[in-house]
Scaffold this motif. Structure first.
Motif, PDB file in Angstrom:
ATOM      1  N   ASP A  87       0.872  -1.322  -0.158  1.00 33.53           N
ATOM      2  CA  ASP A  87       0.160  -0.021   0.012  1.00 33.53           C
ATOM      3  C   ASP A  87       0.877   1.240  -0.070  1.00 33.53           C
ATOM      4  O   ASP A  87       0.390   2.490  -0.521  1.00 33.53           O
ATOM      5  N   GLU A  88       1.926   1.142   0.557  1.00 33.17           N
ATOM      6  CA  GLU A  88       2.878   2.382   0.681  1.00 33.17           C
ATOM      7  C   GLU A  88       4.291   1.848   0.955  1.00 33.17           C
ATOM      8  O   GLU A  88       4.600   0.649   1.280  1.00 33.17           O
ATOM      9  N   SER A 124       2.512   6.104  -1.741  1.00 33.86           N
ATOM     10  CA  SER A 124       1.441   5.252  -1.189  1.00 33.86           C
ATOM     11  C   SER A 124       0.084   5.416  -2.274  1.00 33.86           C
ATOM     12  O   SER A 124       0.092   6.196  -3.133  1.00 33.86           O
ATOM     13  N   LYS A 125      -0.802   4.355  -2.095  1.00 36.27           N
ATOM     14  CA  LYS A 125      -2.051   4.561  -2.992  1.00 36.27           C
ATOM     15  C   LYS A 125      -2.930   5.886  -2.504  1.00 36.27           C
ATOM     16  O   LYS A 125      -2.569   6.202  -1.458  1.00 36.27           O
ATOM     17  N   SER A 126      -3.336   6.329  -3.543  1.00 35.34           N
ATOM     18  CA  SER A 126      -4.119   7.625  -3.514  1.00 35.34           C
ATOM     19  C   SER A 126      -5.164   7.395  -2.470  1.00 35.34           C
ATOM     20  O   SER A 126      -5.861   6.340  -2.486  1.00 35.34           O
ATOM     21  N   SER A 127      -5.359   8.278  -1.381  1.00 42.86           N
ATOM     22  CA  SER A 127      -6.586   8.027  -0.314  1.00 42.86           C
ATOM     23  C   SER A 127      -7.476   9.203  -0.349  1.00 42.86           C
ATOM     24  O   SER A 127      -8.423   9.182   0.331  1.00 42.86           O
ATOM     25  N   SER A 128      -7.199  10.392  -1.176  1.00 44.77           N
ATOM     26  CA  SER A 128      -7.898  11.550  -1.128  1.00 44.77           C
ATOM     27  C   SER A 128      -8.772  11.913  -2.346  1.00 44.77           C
ATOM     28  O   SER A 128      -7.998  11.556  -3.474  1.00 44.77           O
ATOM     29  N   GLU A 210      -0.144  14.506  -6.105  1.00 46.27           N
ATOM     30  CA  GLU A 210      -0.474  13.417  -6.725  1.00 46.27           C
ATOM     31  C   GLU A 210       0.611  12.970  -7.665  1.00 46.27           C
ATOM     32  O   GLU A 210       1.176  13.810  -8.373  1.00 46.27           O
ATOM     33  N   THR A 214      -3.144   7.041  -9.550  1.00 44.78           N
ATOM     34  CA  THR A 214      -3.458   6.210  -8.319  1.00 44.78           C
ATOM     35  C   THR A 214      -2.504   6.342  -7.305  1.00 44.78           C
ATOM     36  O   THR A 214      -2.588   5.511  -6.143  1.00 44.78           O
ATOM     37  N   GLU A 216       0.109   8.977  -4.503  1.00 43.04           N
ATOM     38  CA  GLU A 216       0.257  10.269  -3.791  1.00 43.04           C
ATOM     39  C   GLU A 216       1.412  10.050  -3.356  1.00 43.04           C
ATOM     40  O   GLU A 216       2.148   8.998  -2.896  1.00 43.04           O
TER      41      GLU A 216
END
Length: 252
Positions: A87-88, A124-128, A210, A214, A216
């Motif tokens: 994930d990160e 990491s994967k985008s979370s926002s 960004e 996908t 960040e």
């Protein structure tokens, strides 16, 4: 074993049995005590304890469909060195050379000095659901004291937030200042910094931007290097792009 009065059998026990039992029990307790205080923890076994590496062997990590390949001495946690889907990934590098960990620079990487040149980078994967510009315009700017801001000598506009008071709810930004500028790609850059206060021993600044659709990227650096933010920001983004094996493969 012998016969006693009335023909009863008397069992004679060895004199060393009880001392030996006490010794073994003490040994077990000491082993448990030592393991608890100096032995590896669950985090150690799972690779979640920060531990520097000196090898420059590349590690392939897949995040959000993109493969990154940092050298092991850029990774903070041992779990990242196993590679695979994540994930990160948490990395660090030294400004301005952007080199990874070496024993000769251990102090810079390990100690949290106010002028440490270490940059902490998280891919990491985008979370926002908001872009960096959206966050500034919708979330940060409405909470500032003066939406015009104040110009600084290093191509940034400074914004202050409401001070925290016991009887007034705050937005969570009261201990920070916001600096906004334009990076080398003409993108808005929103950089938060902890205020320089006596109780904040080693204030940091950070930016989150960004990377594609996908991913960040966030990075942190010590506040004394804020005047160099443009060169530092460009170096971080070039560093991350250089780790992206997906784009390298597509370009071949």
């Amino acid at each position: 074993m012998s016969n006693g009065f009335g023909g009863e059998e008397i069992k004679q026990e060895s004199s060393w049995r009880y001392p030996l039992g006490i010794f073994m029990a003490t040994l077990v307790l000491c082993a448990i005590f030592l393991y608890y205080y100096v032995g590896p923890s669950v985090d150690d076994f799972s690779g979640n304890t920060p531990s520097p590496a000196i090898t420059e062997e590349p590690v392939r990590v897949e995040i959000g469909g993109i493969t990154f390949s940092p050298a092991a001495n850029y990774t903070v946690f041992p779990r990242a060195r196993r590679g695979g889907a994540r994930d990160e990934v948490v990395l660090y590098a030294l400004w301005p050379t952007m080199n990874g960990y070496t024993p000769a620079q251990r102090r810079e990487f390990i100690e949290n000095e106010p002028d440490s040149r270490r940059i902490d980078i998280v891919i990491s994967k985008s979370s926002s659901m908001f872009s960096e510009r959206d966050r500034f315009e919708r979330l940060y700017l409405p909470e500032t004291l003066d939406q015009s801001g104040v110009r600084t000598p290093y191509q940034l506009t400074k914004f202050n937030f409401r001070e925290q008071r016991s009887n007034v709810p705050t937005n969570g930004y009261s201990d920070t200042e916001l600096f906004v500028g334009t990076d080398a790609d003409e993108n808005l850059a929103a950089i938060f910094c902890f205020k320089e206060l006596d109780e904040v021993k080693s204030p940091e600044c950070w930016r989150e931007y960004e990377y594609g659709e996908t991913i960040e990227v966030s990075y942190r650096f010590k506040r004394p290097y804020l005047p160099e933010w443009q060169a530092l920001d460009a170096a971080v983004r070039k560093f991350v792009e250089g780790l992206d094996q997906t784009s390298v493969t597509a370009g071949q």
